[in-house]
Design an enzyme around this catalytic site. Structure first.
Site, PDB file in Angstrom:
ATOM      1  N   GLU A  90      18.117  13.369   9.007  1.00 56.50           N
ATOM      2  CA  GLU A  90      17.545  14.575   8.626  1.00 56.50           C
ATOM      3  C   GLU A  90      17.962  15.843   9.236  1.00 56.50           C
ATOM      4  O   GLU A  90      17.883  16.807   8.681  1.00 56.50           O
ATOM      5  CB  GLU A  90      15.945  14.423   9.257  1.00 56.50           C
ATOM      6  CG  GLU A  90      15.234  13.313   8.475  1.00 56.50           C
ATOM      7  CD  GLU A  90      15.291  13.700   6.982  1.00 56.50           C
ATOM      8  OE1 GLU A  90      14.742  14.849   6.764  1.00 56.50           O
ATOM      9  OE2 GLU A  90      15.129  12.929   6.150  1.00 56.50           O
ATOM     10  N   SER A 493     -43.695 -19.968   8.625  1.00 56.15           N
ATOM     11  CA  SER A 493     -44.324 -20.507   9.847  1.00 56.15           C
ATOM     12  C   SER A 493     -43.553 -19.687  11.313  1.00 56.15           C
ATOM     13  O   SER A 493     -43.699 -19.867  12.381  1.00 56.15           O
ATOM     14  CB  SER A 493     -44.207 -21.944  10.023  1.00 56.15           C
ATOM     15  OG  SER A 493     -45.173 -22.456   9.012  1.00 56.15           O
TER      16      SER A 493
END
Length: 838
Positions: A90, A493
């Protein structure tokens, strides 16, 4: 000579005029654009868009949220050769220029004038930082000039290493990877410092065109770009000729590596995500927060697996519902059967497969599994597949493979055994956790089907409320409905412990006798006469309260609620902070006909488990920002016995609140969560003893498989077996399991809490308690043991057969007098026996 002099002067004046015009124009542009440029100081404050990560309390990754994969890294953590690879690709003169490369700019300007657009960038790394952080991606002259001005400013105010660090953390490198660290993980599943030279060069080639030079999408172009960068590195003296030769011959090794979660906890992850968005808004996805949860990775994975296994076991008991689809002969003759099954999704570990051949002689089925290829399914894995007819009826047991499947059937299978040398898909992408089998190497699979029944599991640390594990259903991918938090079902229950605790606080004792006999109610609150029954359909006569609880006798619970009173019971539930909004105001309340979510029931159970203190479930232990600073820490928990309003609030660091004894007056941190006593400790202690009998002698006997003596709990089954439960605990850990259909429907007349929910609970607790010693609630003062006659509930006479029972001192049976020979039993407070019998 004079002509030459005049010509030279003309050119000099033209040059100076042009230069002056350029300076004036440039100055004009600068003066025009400068006020709109952001200050460079913003670079130091910018938060890189880093995903939200969720971890278990033992630092195992649970989930990652956010579009961008990024892991910020410092330049000191990046190898020098990797930095040089990016500079070669780059900006080879990065450490020499002042932010602008004049040659590159001239080339870009010529292209812009001649073609109207910039074909090849002249941007330096500094200019790319300016563009990536501050500017749009428009390829215009104004944007380019802004880029130049910003680059010069950046170079003046930041050093080169800081600029390069900003660049390498920001750049997009394809496949949702932003920054070098994320890219190293996505393409090579390695940290940056473990990459080879060839791999470093490959990543350095991506910023120019992340799609065109992507090693997964365009491997040939990516290799060409990599080799060019390696050549540049050699020409620039960054690497030796030998290193170049070695790297250029390296094969392409990039594959797609999704973020690998270490714990299967999608429902928990979604709860954490929703809470983070509530706290921080959409920034929760981008600001790099790390969330540490209270769940333990081992326990959480066990909870997920136990729930799935339990639901699959229930589903197999009720038979095979048949193929989920059919492929015709033309499709079966095609070359890509995997694509033909794209409409059939993978569901957790279950993969769609099409039957390609059925051999009754060999007792096997050949199939093609999506993403795996050829497979063999032994008949042994299909013998469970009796044909489903109703929830109570199945067809005969299959005798051969053709009784179960036919060629062209699409079914779900589970992979049992993979070939030795699997290969990845050509594009490198694959479903998480899935590996494609080698060509011609069939995998071994078992016939499966996706359960229609659903479930939930919640496990809480009883003393703190921390969520130890949570599973909200069979598959989050299939249904995001979190049943642990959102489903509201009848507890059956499993509600009885709250009723019995209310009774114990009102003076009833475990030895109190109630008559288990038929009863009919013509209640104005009930539209028709109500004739409740026990689950067995039988009646057992006079029964102690202890036995009534561990045998889950419904008629006793109804009579008990009638004695205590419905308003008084609802008030007591309010005291325990059990929601009563969906509770009926009639005697069906005693059988759990109200509605609670699994979490609400689990929280109430934790109150009982910890000895009667309040519980506030919580999931998030801590939140840290992208810099590692703690922005939230869950409050410490103190169990408070009395004078809770006067607790001094001086800062204190409480390391392990689970081991902390109840406080009467304590010095705690300002953010401490004070949990007050909600229930009498002696009543809770007695209830623990009664609920341990549910496991030792009653409906919860399957929990004996744990081989522990500190386990207590209660099963629950509602009318027509629409909801089934098991809620169990020791003094430290409370876990609740629910099984049922999302749209309430019967599970089958042979299904109960003990057969559906309890096995899931056992599988989970076997692991969750594996390294924990027995944990009993300490015996409080004011408890006495008395030998009683279990038929009467009174003290046993000398020489008379009896059992020892525990009582609160004031509720103990009266001492026997010399002439006391009556066979009847009474409540400890002397109430008339007839009230219990009739």
């Amino acid at each position: 000579m004079s002509h030459l002099l005049r010509t030279s002067r003309l050119f000099a004046w033209l040059f100076l005029t042009g230069l002056s015009v350029a300076v004036i124009v440039g100055s004009g542009f600068y003066l025009y654009l400068r006020p709109g440029l952001p200050p460079v100081e913003q670079l130091l404050d910018i938060k890189l868009q880093t995903p939200l990560r969720v971890y278990s309390k033992d630092n195992r990754l649970i989930a990652e949220f956010g579009e961008k994969r990024r892991a910020p890294i410092t330049i000191e953590q990046i190898p020098t050769i990797q930095l040089q690879a990016f500079m070669a690709a780059e900006d080879a003169r990065f450490y020499e220029h002042f932010g602008v490369d004049i040659k590159g700019l001239a080339r870009a300007a010529i292209e812009l004038v001649s073609t109207g657009s910039i074909q090849s960038g002249g941007s330096t790394i500094t200019m790319q930082v300016a563009k990536n952080y501050f500017l749009s991606r428009d390829r215009t002259f104004i944007r380019k000039f802004n880029e130049i001005l910003l680059a010069v400013q950046i170079e003046r105010e930041l050093d080169k290493n800081r600029i390069l660090e900003l660049y390498l953390n920001k750049i997009y490198l394809g496949n949702r990877a932003y920054g070098i660290a994320a890219a190293a993980r996505v393409y090579y599943n390695k940290p940056v410092n473990e990459l080879s030279l060839a791999q470093m060069a490959m990543l350095a080639g991506l910023p120019k065109a992340p799609s065109a030079y992507n090693p997964l999408a365009n491997p040939q172009r990516a290799m060409q770009r990599r080799d060019w960068i390696l050549g540049r590195m050699k020409d620039l003296g960054f690497i030796s000729p030998d290193a170049y030769e070695l790297a250029i011959t390296a094969p392409l090794t990039a594959t797609y590596n999704a973020t690998e979660t270490e714990v299967d906890a999608d429902y928990v992850a979604e709860m954490a995500r929703a809470e983070m968005v509530r706290r921080f808004g959409e920034e929760a996805y981008t600001d790099g927060y790390t969330v540490t949860l209270t769940v333990d990775s081992k326990d959480q994975q066990t909870a997920t697996d136990a729930l799935r296994s339990g639901l699959e076991a229930y589903d197999r008991r009720h038979g095979f519902r048949g193929a989920i689809g059919q492929l015709d002969a033309e499709t079966l003759a095609g070359e890509n059967l995997s694509n033909a099954m794209l409409n059939y999704p993978r569901i957790e570990s279950l993969m769609p497969a099409v039957v390609t051949a059925v051999s009754d002689e060999k007792k096997e089925v050949l199939a093609h599994v999506r993403r795996f290829g050829p497979a063999v399914m032994p008949f042994e894995s299909m013998q469970w597949a009796m044909r489903y007819k109703t929830e109570n009826l199945t067809g005969p047991k299959p005798e051969k493979p053709s009784d179960v499947v036919s060629v062209g059937d699409v079914v779900y299978v589970r992979i049992d055994e993979l070939p030795q040398a699997p290969t990845a898909p050509e594009n490198g992408e694959q479903e998480e956790g899935i590996t494609t089998s080698g060509i011609g190497q069939p995998v071994k699979v078992s016939l499966m089907q996706v359960p229609k029944a659903e479930g939930a599991l919640i496990s809480l640390e009883a003393k703190t409320g921390a969520i130890e594990a949570l599973a909200g259903g069979y598959s989050f991918g299939q249904s995001k409905y979190n049943r642990a938090m959102q489903a509201r079902r009848q507890p059956g229950s499993t509600f009885k412990p709250f009723l019995y605790l209310a009774a114990l606080e009102s003076g009833v004792t475990p030895a109190t006798i109630y008559n288990d006999a038929p009863i009919v109610f013509d209640d104005s609150e009930l539209e028709t006469a109500w004739r409740p029954q026990n689950s067995s359909g039988q009646f057992y006569g006079p029964t102690t309260l202890r036995e009534a609880l561990y045998r889950s006798r419904n008629l006793v619970s109804i009579r008990l609620l009638r004695d205590i009173g419905i308003p008084q019971t609802l008030d007591y539930l309010n005291q325990l902070k059990v929601p009563v909004e969906s509770m009926p105001k009639d005697l069906s309340l005693s059988l759990g006909s109200g509605q609670l979510s699994p979490m609400e029931l689990a929280r109430g159970l934790a109150v009982i488990a910890n000895g009667g203190y309040d519980v506030e479930p919580f999931l998030i232990q801590s939140i840290t920002d992208v810099n590692g600073e703690t922005v939230y820490e869950a409050p410490d928990v103190v169990l408070c016995e009395q004078d809770c309003d006067t607790i001094e609030t001086e800062p204190a660091n409480i390391a392990n609140e689970a081991e902390r004894s109840p406080a009467t007056t304590a010095e705690v941190a300002p953010e401490t969560r004070v949990m007050r006593r909600l229930a009498d400790e002696r009543s809770v202690y007695i209830l623990h003893s009664m609920l341990r009998d549910v496991v030792k002698r009653g409906t919860g006997r399957r929990a004996l498989a744990l081989g522990r003596d500190d386990i207590a709990g209660k099963t629950g089954t509602t009318n027509e077996q629409r909801d089934t439960w098991f809620a169990g605990f020791n003094h430290n850990l409370a876990t609740t399991v629910w099984v049922g259909f999302d749209q309430p429907a019967p599970l089958g007349r042979r299904e109960f809490g003990a057969s559906t929910a309890l096995p899931i609970w056992v599988d989970y607790m076997k692991v969750a308690l594996s390294e924990s010693p027995s944990a009993f609630m300490p015996r409080p003062n004011g408890i006495v043991n008395i030998r009683i006659n279990s038929d009467t509930g009174k003290r046993a006479r000398p020489g008379e057969e009896g059992v020892f029972e525990i009582f609160k001192e004031e509720d103990a049976p009266a001492p026997l007098s010399a002439d006391d020979s009556g066979p009847g039993g009474t409540r400890g407070n002397g109430d008339d026996l007839s009230r219990q019998i009739f």
